[in-house]
Design an enzyme around this catalytic site. Structure first.
Site, PDB file in Angstrom:
ATOM      1  N   ASP A 129       0.864  -1.184   0.000  1.00  0.00           N
ATOM      2  CA  ASP A 129       0.000   0.000   0.000  1.00  0.00           C
ATOM      3  C   ASP A 129       0.901   1.234   0.000  1.00  0.00           C
ATOM      4  O   ASP A 129       2.107   1.141   0.235  1.00  0.00           O
ATOM      5  CB  ASP A 129      -0.877  -0.003   1.263  1.00  0.00           C
ATOM      6  CG  ASP A 129      -1.742   1.247   1.364  1.00  0.00           C
ATOM      7  OD1 ASP A 129      -2.472   1.537   0.401  1.00  0.00           O
ATOM      8  OD2 ASP A 129      -1.684   1.947   2.388  1.00  0.00           O
ATOM      9  N   SER A 130       0.262   2.391  -0.224  1.00  0.00           N
ATOM     10  CA  SER A 130       1.014   3.642  -0.173  1.00  0.00           C
ATOM     11  C   SER A 130       1.464   3.973   1.256  1.00  0.00           C
ATOM     12  O   SER A 130       2.280   4.855   1.446  1.00  0.00           O
ATOM     13  CB  SER A 130       0.131   4.771  -0.703  1.00  0.00           C
ATOM     14  OG  SER A 130      -1.075   4.807   0.035  1.00  0.00           O
ATOM     15  N   CYS A 176      -3.878  -1.191  -2.049  1.00  0.00           N
ATOM     16  CA  CYS A 176      -4.172   0.234  -2.185  1.00  0.00           C
ATOM     17  C   CYS A 176      -5.120   0.423  -3.377  1.00  0.00           C
ATOM     18  O   CYS A 176      -4.832  -0.082  -4.478  1.00  0.00           O
ATOM     19  CB  CYS A 176      -2.851   0.951  -2.436  1.00  0.00           C
ATOM     20  SG  CYS A 176      -2.983   2.689  -2.818  1.00  0.00           S
ATOM     21  N   GLU A 202      -5.856   9.594   9.364  1.00  0.00           N
ATOM     22  CA  GLU A 202      -4.472   9.511   9.855  1.00  0.00           C
ATOM     23  C   GLU A 202      -4.246  10.409  11.072  1.00  0.00           C
ATOM     24  O   GLU A 202      -3.355  10.156  11.874  1.00  0.00           O
ATOM     25  CB  GLU A 202      -3.486   9.801   8.720  1.00  0.00           C
ATOM     26  CG  GLU A 202      -3.589   8.708   7.674  1.00  0.00           C
ATOM     27  CD  GLU A 202      -2.348   8.494   6.832  1.00  0.00           C
ATOM     28  OE1 GLU A 202      -1.326   9.161   7.077  1.00  0.00           O
ATOM     29  OE2 GLU A 202      -2.417   7.639   5.933  1.00  0.00           O
ATOM     30  N   CYS A 235     -11.414   3.216  -0.761  1.00  0.00           N
ATOM     31  CA  CYS A 235     -10.097   3.680  -0.316  1.00  0.00           C
ATOM     32  C   CYS A 235      -9.806   2.961   0.995  1.00  0.00           C
ATOM     33  O   CYS A 235     -10.712   2.773   1.824  1.00  0.00           O
ATOM     34  CB  CYS A 235     -10.141   5.195  -0.096  1.00  0.00           C
ATOM     35  SG  CYS A 235      -8.669   5.837   0.723  1.00  0.00           S
ATOM     36  N   THR A 236      -8.549   2.557   1.146  1.00  0.00           N
ATOM     37  CA  THR A 236      -8.156   1.748   2.307  1.00  0.00           C
ATOM     38  C   THR A 236      -8.551   2.353   3.653  1.00  0.00           C
ATOM     39  O   THR A 236      -8.780   1.631   4.609  1.00  0.00           O
ATOM     40  CB  THR A 236      -6.632   1.604   2.306  1.00  0.00           C
ATOM     41  OG1 THR A 236      -6.053   2.901   2.104  1.00  0.00           O
ATOM     42  CG2 THR A 236      -6.172   0.662   1.236  1.00  0.00           C
ATOM     43  N   HIS A 237      -8.579   3.682   3.716  1.00  0.00           N
ATOM     44  CA  HIS A 237      -8.824   4.335   5.011  1.00  0.00           C
ATOM     45  C   HIS A 237     -10.305   4.384   5.398  1.00  0.00           C
ATOM     46  O   HIS A 237     -10.626   4.568   6.561  1.00  0.00           O
ATOM     47  CB  HIS A 237      -8.302   5.772   4.972  1.00  0.00           C
ATOM     48  CG  HIS A 237      -6.816   5.890   4.938  1.00  0.00           C
ATOM     49  ND1 HIS A 237      -6.051   5.324   3.930  1.00  0.00           N
ATOM     50  CD2 HIS A 237      -5.944   6.506   5.773  1.00  0.00           C
ATOM     51  CE1 HIS A 237      -4.780   5.601   4.150  1.00  0.00           C
ATOM     52  NE2 HIS A 237      -4.683   6.313   5.256  1.00  0.00           N
TER      53      HIS A 237
HETATM   54  N1  DGL Z   1      -4.161   3.739   0.091  1.00  0.00           N
HETATM   55  C1  DGL Z   1      -4.760   4.799  -0.679  1.00  0.00           C
HETATM   56  C2  DGL Z   1      -5.975   4.239  -1.435  1.00  0.00           C
HETATM   57  O1  DGL Z   1      -6.576   3.261  -1.058  1.00  0.00           O
HETATM   58  C3  DGL Z   1      -5.155   5.975   0.190  1.00  0.00           C
HETATM   59  C4  DGL Z   1      -3.987   6.811   0.650  1.00  0.00           C
HETATM   60  C5  DGL Z   1      -3.255   7.473  -0.489  1.00  0.00           C
HETATM   61  O2  DGL Z   1      -3.801   8.389  -1.125  1.00  0.00           O
HETATM   62  O3  DGL Z   1      -2.142   7.044  -0.751  1.00  0.00           O
HETATM   63  O4  DGL Z   1      -6.352   4.784  -2.436  1.00  0.00           O
END
Ligand code: DGL
Length: 277
Positions: free
Chosen positions: A16-17, A79, A158, A190-192
Site C-alpha cells: 500500500d502507499s 491500495c 491519519e 479507499c483503504t482508510h
Molecule cells: N491507500 C490509498 C488508497 O486506497 C489511500 C492513501 C493514499 O492516497 O495514498 O487509495
C-alpha cells in the site's frame, strides 16, 4: 519438501502507499490465519491518491520487485489508487498471481444493489481512473455509478479523528449528493474509509449497503490460493515470523498506527530504500 509444498509455505506480499493497506492485511490475517505476510507501506511517498497514474505505476513496479526479493507466492495490491492505475501493468510484468482491491469490491456491489444505483467514494486517482465504473458496468450495463472523490478522509483518519464532529461535517458535505441520487450501495473505495465506516453508515442511513473491498479481497485471495493449490495448510512453526513489515520512512509512526488497528501487536517495521528496486 516438494516444489509445490515449498511454494505453499511462502508468504503473501501485500502493499500500500502507507498504513491504509493494513485494513486489507487485517482481513487477510482474520480469514487466512495460516498465511505469512510481508507488508510494504510506502510511507515516504504517500499519498498516492493525488499522484498521476505514471508515478503510481512506477512506484508499484518498484514495490513488486522488492516483494519478489522476499520470495512471495502472490501479491495483493492493497491500495485502491495503486490497484486502479497499476494492476494491468503488474499483471503483464509479474509472473505471480496478483490480486487487486477494486475488482472484488465492484463484484460485491453489483450483487448487493437492488435499484442499480451504486456509489463509489475514493481518492482522486481512483475516481479519475474510472476503473470502478468500468468493472461495474462490465457486469451490469444497467448500473448507474455515481463516483465522488473524498480527499480529506485520508488525513482525517491519519490524524485519528475517527469519531469527531469535524469528520461528521466533512462526510456530510461529501455524501449529500450520493444520498440525493438515492444510491442503495456504496463502495468504500479507499483503504482508510472502513476505519470511519460508522460515520459514513450513520450519514448514509440503514437503507444503504456499505461494501468494504478489504473483506472481499481477502475472500478472493483465499479462493485464488485454493484454486492454484497454494494455500498454506498449517500455521508456521515456532521461530518463523508470521508477519513482517517494511516501510520506506518513519517506521515509528507506522508502527503506532498499525498497533491501533491490528489486534496482533507488531514487533517492528524495517525501513528500506525502495528506490533501489
Ligand atoms: N491507500 C490509498 C488508497 O486506497 C489511500 C492513501 C493514499 O492516497 O495514498 O487509495
Amino acid at each position: 519438501m516438494s516444489e509445490q509444498e515449498e511454494m505453499r509455505d511462502r508468504p503473501i506480499g501485500v502493499f500500500d502507499s502507507g498504513v491504509g493497506g493494513l485494513t486489507v492485511a487485517r482481513e487477510i490475517m482474520r480469514q487466512l490465519p495460516n498465511e505469512r505476510i510481508v507488508y510494504f507501506g510506502d510511507t515516504a511517498r504517500v499519498p498516492y491518491g493525488s499522484k498521476s497514474p505514471e508515478t503510481i505505476i512506477k512506484f508499484s513496479r518498484q514495490i513488486a520487485r522488492f516483494l519478489q526479493t522476499q520470495n512471495v507466492k502472490a501479491i495483493v495490491i492493497a491500495c485502491n489508487s495503486a490497484s486502479s492505475c497499476a494492476v494491468e501493468a503488474l499483471e503483464r510484468e509479474v509472473e505471480l498471481p496478483i490480486i487487486d482491491v477494486v475488482r472484488p469490491g465492484a463484484k460485491t456491489a453489483v450483487s448487493a444493489t437492488k435499484n442499480n444505483k451504486i456509489g463509489v467514494i475514493a481518492t482522486e486517482a481512483t475516481i479519475g481512473s474510472g476503473i470502478y465504473s468500468r468493472y461495474i458496468q462490465e457486469q451490469n450495463a444497467d448500473a448507474m455509478v455515481l463516483s465522488k472523490a473524498c480527499p480529506l478522509f485520508v488525513p482525517l483518519v491519519e490524524e485519528g479523528l475517527w469519531e469527531d464532529p469535524v469528520t461528521d461535517e466533512i462526510a456530510g458535505r461529501y455524501l449529500t449528493e450520493l444520498i440525493d441520487v438515492g444510491i442503495d450501495t456504496l463502495i468504500l473505495g479507499c483503504t482508510h474509509y472502513p476505519i470511519i465506516r460508522s460515520t459514513i453508515g450513520r450519514i448514509m442511513g440503514d437503507g444503504v449497503t456499505l461494501v468494504n473491498p478489504a473483506y472481499e479481497t481477502a475472500r478472493e485471495l483465499k479462493s485464488l490460493l485454493q484454486e492454484k493449490g497454494l494455500e498454506s495448510s498449517h500455521r508456521p512453526g515456532l521461530g518463523t515470523e508470521l508477519y513482517r513489515f517494511f516501510v520506506s520512512d518513519a517506521a515509528d509512526k507506522f508502527q503506532k498506527f498499525a498497533n491501533s488497528i491490528l489486534t496482533y501487536g507488531i514487533l517492528s517495521a524495517k525501513v528500506i530504500n525502495i528506490d533501489e528496486y
